[in-house]
Design a protein around this motif. Structure first.
Motif, PDB file in Angstrom:
ATOM      1  N   ASN A   1     -15.322  24.851  11.573  1.00  0.00           N
ATOM      2  CA  ASN A   1     -16.719  24.454  11.673  1.00  0.00           C
ATOM      3  C   ASN A   1     -16.823  22.933  11.668  1.00  0.00           C
ATOM      4  O   ASN A   1     -16.165  22.270  10.863  1.00  0.00           O
ATOM      5  N   PRO A   2     -17.629  22.337  12.551  1.00  0.00           N
ATOM      6  CA  PRO A   2     -17.724  20.861  12.589  1.00  0.00           C
ATOM      7  C   PRO A   2     -18.159  20.243  11.270  1.00  0.00           C
ATOM      8  O   PRO A   2     -17.809  19.098  10.972  1.00  0.00           O
ATOM      9  N   ALA A   3     -18.899  20.986  10.447  1.00  0.00           N
ATOM     10  CA  ALA A   3     -19.340  20.450   9.165  1.00  0.00           C
ATOM     11  C   ALA A   3     -18.166  20.215   8.219  1.00  0.00           C
ATOM     12  O   ALA A   3     -18.232  19.350   7.339  1.00  0.00           O
ATOM     13  N   ASP A   4     -17.072  20.972   8.386  1.00  0.00           N
ATOM     14  CA  ASP A   4     -15.917  20.850   7.496  1.00  0.00           C
ATOM     15  C   ASP A   4     -14.799  20.001   8.075  1.00  0.00           C
ATOM     16  O   ASP A   4     -13.833  19.690   7.382  1.00  0.00           O
ATOM     17  N   THR A   5     -14.914  19.618   9.332  1.00  0.00           N
ATOM     18  CA  THR A   5     -13.807  18.956  10.015  1.00  0.00           C
ATOM     19  C   THR A   5     -13.450  17.624   9.380  1.00  0.00           C
ATOM     20  O   THR A   5     -12.273  17.319   9.200  1.00  0.00           O
ATOM     21  N   LYS A   6     -14.442  16.830   9.014  1.00  0.00           N
ATOM     22  CA  LYS A   6     -14.176  15.501   8.465  1.00  0.00           C
ATOM     23  C   LYS A   6     -13.381  15.607   7.159  1.00  0.00           C
ATOM     24  O   LYS A   6     -12.408  14.882   6.945  1.00  0.00           O
ATOM     25  N   LYS A   7     -13.774  16.535   6.295  1.00  0.00           N
ATOM     26  CA  LYS A   7     -13.100  16.679   5.003  1.00  0.00           C
ATOM     27  C   LYS A   7     -11.667  17.171   5.185  1.00  0.00           C
ATOM     28  O   LYS A   7     -10.744  16.670   4.547  1.00  0.00           O
ATOM     29  N   VAL A   8     -11.458  18.137   6.070  1.00  0.00           N
ATOM     30  CA  VAL A   8     -10.119  18.701   6.265  1.00  0.00           C
ATOM     31  C   VAL A   8      -9.206  17.684   6.919  1.00  0.00           C
ATOM     32  O   VAL A   8      -8.031  17.589   6.560  1.00  0.00           O
ATOM     33  N   LYS A   9      -9.732  16.887   7.853  1.00  0.00           N
ATOM     34  CA  LYS A   9      -8.897  15.855   8.469  1.00  0.00           C
ATOM     35  C   LYS A   9      -8.421  14.856   7.423  1.00  0.00           C
ATOM     36  O   LYS A   9      -7.289  14.389   7.472  1.00  0.00           O
ATOM     37  N   ARG A  10      -9.272  14.533   6.460  1.00  0.00           N
ATOM     38  CA  ARG A  10      -8.865  13.599   5.406  1.00  0.00           C
ATOM     39  C   ARG A  10      -7.781  14.234   4.527  1.00  0.00           C
ATOM     40  O   ARG A  10      -6.825  13.570   4.133  1.00  0.00           O
ATOM     41  N   LEU A  11      -7.914  15.531   4.238  1.00  0.00           N
ATOM     42  CA  LEU A  11      -6.908  16.220   3.434  1.00  0.00           C
ATOM     43  C   LEU A  11      -5.561  16.269   4.157  1.00  0.00           C
ATOM     44  O   LEU A  11      -4.503  16.237   3.521  1.00  0.00           O
ATOM     45  N   LEU A  12      -5.609  16.363   5.493  1.00  0.00           N
ATOM     46  CA  LEU A  12      -4.373  16.426   6.275  1.00  0.00           C
ATOM     47  C   LEU A  12      -3.808  15.049   6.590  1.00  0.00           C
ATOM     48  O   LEU A  12      -2.773  14.936   7.223  1.00  0.00           O
ATOM     49  N   GLY A  13      -4.503  14.013   6.177  1.00  0.00           N
ATOM     50  CA  GLY A  13      -4.007  12.659   6.411  1.00  0.00           C
ATOM     51  C   GLY A  13      -4.200  12.191   7.832  1.00  0.00           C
ATOM     52  O   GLY A  13      -3.378  11.442   8.366  1.00  0.00           O
ATOM     53  N   ARG A  14      -5.281  12.593   8.475  1.00  0.00           N
ATOM     54  CA  ARG A  14      -5.557  12.217   9.860  1.00  0.00           C
ATOM     55  C   ARG A  14      -6.712  11.253   9.932  1.00  0.00           C
ATOM     56  O   ARG A  14      -7.618  11.279   9.171  1.00  0.00           O
TER      57      ARG A  14
ATOM     58  N   MET B   1       0.839  -1.180   0.000  1.00  0.00           N
ATOM     59  CA  MET B   1       0.000   0.000   0.000  1.00  0.00           C
ATOM     60  C   MET B   1       0.890   1.252   0.000  1.00  0.00           C
ATOM     61  O   MET B   1       1.739   1.407   0.879  1.00  0.00           O
ATOM     62  N   PRO B   2       0.706   2.172  -0.941  1.00  0.00           N
ATOM     63  CA  PRO B   2       1.527   3.389  -0.937  1.00  0.00           C
ATOM     64  C   PRO B   2       1.091   4.336   0.182  1.00  0.00           C
ATOM     65  O   PRO B   2      -0.029   4.250   0.683  1.00  0.00           O
ATOM     66  N   LYS B   3       1.986   5.218   0.539  1.00  0.00           N
ATOM     67  CA  LYS B   3       1.672   6.206   1.571  1.00  0.00           C
ATOM     68  C   LYS B   3       0.722   7.253   0.996  1.00  0.00           C
ATOM     69  O   LYS B   3       0.748   7.537  -0.195  1.00  0.00           O
ATOM     70  N   ASN B   4      -0.097   7.834   1.861  1.00  0.00           N
ATOM     71  CA  ASN B   4      -0.978   8.917   1.449  1.00  0.00           C
ATOM     72  C   ASN B   4      -0.219  10.239   1.560  1.00  0.00           C
ATOM     73  O   ASN B   4       0.546  10.443   2.494  1.00  0.00           O
ATOM     74  N   LYS B   5      -0.473  11.117   0.596  1.00  0.00           N
ATOM     75  CA  LYS B   5       0.179  12.423   0.623  1.00  0.00           C
ATOM     76  C   LYS B   5      -0.760  13.450   1.249  1.00  0.00           C
ATOM     77  O   LYS B   5      -1.954  13.459   0.980  1.00  0.00           O
ATOM     78  N   THR B   6      -0.191  14.327   2.068  1.00  0.00           N
ATOM     79  CA  THR B   6      -0.939  15.433   2.639  1.00  0.00           C
ATOM     80  C   THR B   6      -1.243  16.444   1.550  1.00  0.00           C
ATOM     81  O   THR B   6      -0.379  16.737   0.718  1.00  0.00           O
ATOM     82  N   HIS B   7      -2.451  16.976   1.554  1.00  0.00           N
ATOM     83  CA  HIS B   7      -2.836  18.002   0.580  1.00  0.00           C
ATOM     84  C   HIS B   7      -2.041  19.276   0.864  1.00  0.00           C
ATOM     85  O   HIS B   7      -2.101  19.826   1.966  1.00  0.00           O
TER      86      HIS B   7
END
Length: 64
Positions: free
Chosen positions: A51-64, A1-7
């Motif tokens: 904002n909690p509505a955006d938290t899930k998307k931003v965490k995925r972009l940051l690789g968390r 599995m390759p590593k995920n890159k941070t946005h």
């Protein structure tokens, strides 16, 4: 599995606190401070929690 890159755009705009909260800067705190009152500029200086509505998307972009 390759590593995920941070946005690369997200890592410049958001930071994660020790407790896991996502913090962002307020809009309009970049330039043209001669047009803003000092009170307004001070209010814009502090980071705020995302904002909690955006938290899930931003965490995925940051690789968390």
């Amino acid at each position: 599995m390759p590593k995920n890159k941070t946005h690369s755009g997200a890592k410049k705009r958001f930071r994660v606190t020790g407790s896991g909260k996502i913090m962002r800067q307020r809009a309009n705190h970049v330039h043209k401070f001669h047009e803003k009152t000092p009170q307004h500029a001070r209010r814009l200086a502090n980071d705020v929690e995302l904002n909690p509505a955006d938290t899930k998307k931003v965490k995925r972009l940051l690789g968390r």
